[in-house]
Design a protein around this motif. Structure first.
Motif, PDB file in Angstrom:
ATOM      1  N   UNK B 156       0.940  -1.043  -0.094  1.00  0.00           N
ATOM      2  CA  UNK B 156       0.116  -0.007  -0.161  1.00  0.00           C
ATOM      3  C   UNK B 156       0.893   1.140   0.116  1.00  0.00           C
ATOM      4  N   UNK B 157       0.597   2.021  -0.740  1.00  0.00           N
ATOM      5  CA  UNK B 157       1.654   3.300  -0.693  1.00  0.00           C
ATOM      6  C   UNK B 157       1.604   4.205   0.266  1.00  0.00           C
ATOM      7  N   UNK B 158       2.372   4.725   0.766  1.00  0.00           N
ATOM      8  CA  UNK B 158       2.522   5.511   1.923  1.00  0.00           C
ATOM      9  C   UNK B 158       2.397   7.030   1.322  1.00  0.00           C
ATOM     10  N   UNK B 159       1.625   8.018   2.035  1.00  0.00           N
ATOM     11  CA  UNK B 159       1.684   9.310   1.681  1.00  0.00           C
ATOM     12  C   UNK B 159       2.019   9.880   2.881  1.00  0.00           C
ATOM     13  N   UNK B 160       2.155  11.326   2.858  1.00  0.00           N
ATOM     14  CA  UNK B 160       2.624  12.221   3.663  1.00  0.00           C
ATOM     15  C   UNK B 160       1.698  12.143   5.138  1.00  0.00           C
ATOM     16  N   UNK B 161       0.581  11.355   4.786  1.00  0.00           N
ATOM     17  CA  UNK B 161      -0.651  11.680   5.841  1.00  0.00           C
ATOM     18  C   UNK B 161      -0.609  10.050   6.322  1.00  0.00           C
ATOM     19  N   UNK B 162      -0.009   9.223   5.857  1.00  0.00           N
ATOM     20  CA  UNK B 162      -0.195   7.670   6.297  1.00  0.00           C
ATOM     21  C   UNK B 162      -0.452   6.892   5.077  1.00  0.00           C
ATOM     22  N   UNK B 163      -1.009   5.861   5.211  1.00  0.00           N
ATOM     23  CA  UNK B 163      -0.924   4.663   3.973  1.00  0.00           C
ATOM     24  C   UNK B 163      -2.200   5.467   3.216  1.00  0.00           C
ATOM     25  N   UNK B 164      -2.085   5.101   2.005  1.00  0.00           N
ATOM     26  CA  UNK B 164      -3.301   5.684   1.015  1.00  0.00           C
ATOM     27  C   UNK B 164      -4.484   4.865   1.492  1.00  0.00           C
ATOM     28  N   UNK B 165      -5.470   5.793   2.029  1.00  0.00           N
ATOM     29  CA  UNK B 165      -6.680   4.960   2.624  1.00  0.00           C
ATOM     30  C   UNK B 165      -7.663   5.021   1.462  1.00  0.00           C
ATOM     31  N   UNK B 166      -7.678   5.440   0.293  1.00  0.00           N
ATOM     32  CA  UNK B 166      -8.607   4.989  -0.627  1.00  0.00           C
ATOM     33  C   UNK B 166      -8.215   3.600  -1.066  1.00  0.00           C
ATOM     34  N   UNK B 167      -7.071   3.276  -1.007  1.00  0.00           N
ATOM     35  CA  UNK B 167      -6.771   1.710  -1.462  1.00  0.00           C
ATOM     36  C   UNK B 167      -7.141   0.865  -0.327  1.00  0.00           C
ATOM     37  N   UNK B 168      -6.747   1.431   1.015  1.00  0.00           N
ATOM     38  CA  UNK B 168      -6.794   0.746   2.327  1.00  0.00           C
ATOM     39  C   UNK B 168      -8.403   0.032   2.190  1.00  0.00           C
ATOM     40  N   UNK B 169      -9.202   1.316   2.096  1.00  0.00           N
ATOM     41  CA  UNK B 169     -10.796   1.246   2.297  1.00  0.00           C
ATOM     42  C   UNK B 169     -11.309   0.077   1.257  1.00  0.00           C
ATOM     43  N   UNK B 170     -10.996   0.453   0.223  1.00  0.00           N
ATOM     44  CA  UNK B 170     -11.462  -0.588  -1.149  1.00  0.00           C
ATOM     45  C   UNK B 170     -11.022  -2.012  -0.649  1.00  0.00           C
ATOM     46  N   UNK B 171      -9.693  -2.038  -0.296  1.00  0.00           N
ATOM     47  CA  UNK B 171      -9.340  -3.622  -0.133  1.00  0.00           C
ATOM     48  C   UNK B 171      -9.886  -4.128   0.889  1.00  0.00           C
ATOM     49  N   UNK B 172      -9.890  -3.558   2.200  1.00  0.00           N
ATOM     50  CA  UNK B 172     -10.444  -4.154   3.421  1.00  0.00           C
ATOM     51  C   UNK B 172     -11.966  -4.278   3.399  1.00  0.00           C
ATOM     52  N   UNK B 173     -12.770  -3.569   2.530  1.00  0.00           N
ATOM     53  CA  UNK B 173     -13.885  -3.723   2.477  1.00  0.00           C
ATOM     54  C   UNK B 173     -14.344  -4.589   1.581  1.00  0.00           C
ATOM     55  N   UNK B 174     -13.719  -5.130   0.706  1.00  0.00           N
ATOM     56  CA  UNK B 174     -14.074  -5.936  -0.382  1.00  0.00           C
ATOM     57  C   UNK B 174     -13.515  -7.444  -0.465  1.00  0.00           C
ATOM     58  N   UNK B 175     -12.562  -7.653   0.440  1.00  0.00           N
ATOM     59  CA  UNK B 175     -11.853  -8.795   0.463  1.00  0.00           C
ATOM     60  C   UNK B 175     -11.829  -9.507   1.827  1.00  0.00           C
TER      61      UNK B 175
END
Lengths: 424, 424
Positions: B156-175
């Motif tokens: 998961x790419x890190x941004x200056x705010x933490x992990x890229x939450x768009x990707x985290x939300x998508x994967x956690x909620x779908x898999x």
């Protein structure tokens, strides 16, 4: 007179007497506990100087220069490895010193068999069933670890020389799903017996059907002698190596009942191959164990002789406690035929065998009179003593006076339970 | 001038200059190490007084009367639980204090998912595949634990705010096979960034497809500020509870980089339900953790303010080290376009991004000149940095003078590797 030789009238008369004594006991509202295999506070205090062994002004480097205040090292510091090697009569190369709990090392070893398997063999979670051999009566904590991983436990009778080796040899050599055998080789928990030299030799010479079979050799009481002429165990690692089974044993020890229960140091002794595999797991699991506590202990004791001197102080506290219980049992129960008990020369427990079907009732009667025992059945896998006959007495925590009273209550409870049983 | 704007001749000329400087570096036969995320010996020494906090003559009972020299208790002593609760801005009831290693607590939590599962859900060893989300670059030890249990790691790419939450939300909620997410929320290893409040809120509000999904929230650097105006993290436990996800997070912390690396105390903070389940495992695994070391630490610090005061002493050692590296990078590399780096306000690391395909070569060049870096790729799952661009600089162990030299070598290596790359 043997209770079993009494007729019904005699038993009824006896029961009245015992009931009266029991009522008297209850009226005292006792609160005594013979369930805890732990040292008493005054006994633990003999180890307090260990805490002053290192401080802010000490040299905090190990003898090989390792800085014990910083990260690094998974084997344990050299002086701690030497100390345990000396205690276990093996070489430092066969020893790794870890954290505060040998039980945790055992747990991890079973866990590693379950999750990864040993030496490239199939992990146990991929089997429909694996089995451990459990000499009984034995240590409840061993059984709980085994059960936790869904491993089937097979009862092996204990003799005065150790586990019944005919049965062990037969099962280990014929069943590929037998992956482990629990042992407490010296002052066994709870029987207090020490394995004979012949038993240890037969253990080392086992011909397991499973290449990943291991003896879990919990040498918890290796230094815990009450008398000078202590039994001596041969070094099982050397014997295993000589028998062509270098990797077949994991030996465990700790200073829990040498210094601080829960705040000592613990070790595993095993072959080079096993230690290498363990280290590969440890590299993932932790950055290292508490080297400052290792340093504190190693500097305080210096060697096994240092530990032996220290253990004499413990023995001076414990010996009178074992003796008052054994004298009480002898005085109250000799010649009654209501049970047998062991007379250990060390360790932490006395094991008592009632007539079949009485142990649970003895526990209850004791409880009613304010004396807490380890639960009946606890010394068997799944908490099920098939004969309902074994009870574990832990005499180290209460005072001598308390033990005197508690033993009287215990003996009375055994007599009462036996009479009740015979009257049924 | 940007290296990428140079033509071949300019690059060749530059290379000759850099080569000459490199030969000069090599002739110094340096032996420097910027790979170790550990405090320097003089820094660790600020904690030595902790060792004198308890001794043979101390009261060795916890504030609830627990005898810290004997067996008993799995939660940690009350004053140690209060200390960590204060540090983590939660309640003592949400904290258990354990042994010397938070990594070992994390390992055990992953192991428990694998062997037994959480809250009655299927153990992970019964899945064909389970996955953990791994913000990258991240901490190699997290990835090694995950890999050890055969868990697939998803970058998961890190941004200056933490992990890229768009990707985290998508994967956690779908898999449903996504069971975990690693986080170092403050002064992240290695980027040094602190998660924004919005990121923490989005983490707490995740809607996982898997009921046994957990955030492994490694708050290793919660107290490790270099400057006064430190970033503040909201309490994720409270946010999870408010979002209807009370059991979704395990938070970890330790005093490894507060007192003694490897000989401190570690803790987990989690919901009541999680702690109850953990305790049920611990009952099998150990008789308890080292309460004497807990007592030593709790008495020394008293509360989070005590820790904060202590951490200022650490910061005074570390701050000049970060600054000399950052100044060196600025002086040598500003305007060259050969890489980007982070300017952390705390923690233990600086993260450097080379142009794609250069990190491994930078590592090699540094090594040749006597400067050891953490291996290129180490900050990625499986040791594979797909861009071959990330390097982790650990400035705490060497002296300021050593760091000055090492940073010069590092910057030179980056320039050399970039020129080589551009000339290919």
């Amino acid at each position: 007179m043997l209770f079993t030789d009494m007729d019904k009238d005699q038993l009824m008369t006896l029961k009245s007497e015992l009931d009266a004594k029991f009522e008297e006991c209850k009226s005292k509202a006792l609160s005594l506990n013979m369930s805890r295999g732990k040292p008493a506070p005054d006994q633990v205090a003999v180890s307090f100087p260990v805490l002053d062994e290192i401080g802010a002004k000490s040299d905090l480097c190990a003898e090989d220069g390792t800085d014990c205040t910083n990260y690094g090292g998974l084997d344990g510091i050299p002086e701690a490895r030497k100390l345990f090697a000396d205690i276990l009569d093996t070489d430092p190369e066969h020893v790794m010193v870890m954290g505060n709990s040998s039980l945790n090392i055992m747990f991890d070893q079973v866990a590693r068999g379950f999750t990864h398997g040993y030496f490239g063999n199939k992990p146990w979670h991929n089997y429909v069933k694996v089995k451990f051999l459990c000499p009984v009566p034995g240590y409840d904590r061993h059984f709980l670890v085994t059960q936790h991983f869904g491993i089937e436990m097979v009862n092996i009778p204990m003799t005065s020389d150790g586990p019944d080796m005919d049965i062990v040899e037969q099962l280990v050599s014929s069943d590929e799903t037998v992956k482990g055998l629990w042992c407490v080789p010296k002052y066994s928990n709870p029987t207090g017996i020490t394995f004979s030299e012949n038993t240890v030799k037969r253990l080392a010479a086992l011909k397991p059907a499973a290449p990943d079979f291991r003896i879990f050799y919990d040498n918890a009481y290796c230094m815990h002698d009450l008398y000078d002429d202590a039994p001596v165990l041969p070094d099982i690692l050397k014997l295993c190596e000589a028998a062509g089974n270098p990797d077949m044993v994991f030996e465990f020890a700790s200073t829990s009942k040498i210094t601080f229960p829960g705040a000592g140091i613990a070790a595993i002794a095993a072959s080079e191959g096993n230690l290498k595999e363990i280290k590969n797991h440890l590299k993932i699991q932790t950055i290292g164990h508490d080297k400052l506590n290792q340093l504190r202990h190693a500097r305080y004791f210096k060697n096994a002789d240092g530990v032996r001197e220290h253990m004499k102080k413990h023995a001076d506290y414990i010996r009178p406690k074992f003796e008052v219980v054994l004298e009480g049992l002898e005085a109250e129960l000799a010649g009654t035929g209501v049970g047998n008990w062991t007379r250990p020369l060390g360790g932490y427990f006395i094991s008592f065998e009632t007539l079949p079907g009485c142990a649970g009732r003895v526990y209850e009667i004791c409880k009613e009179a304010g004396v807490v025992l380890t639960g009946a059945g606890a010394t068997y896998p799944y908490g099920k003593d098939p004969q309902d006959s074994n009870l574990r007495i832990a005499p180290t925590y209460p005072s001598v006076d308390e033990l005197k009273q508690a033993t009287y209550v215990f003996a009375l409870a055994v007599k009462l339970a036996t009479v009740e049983k015979l009257l049924k």
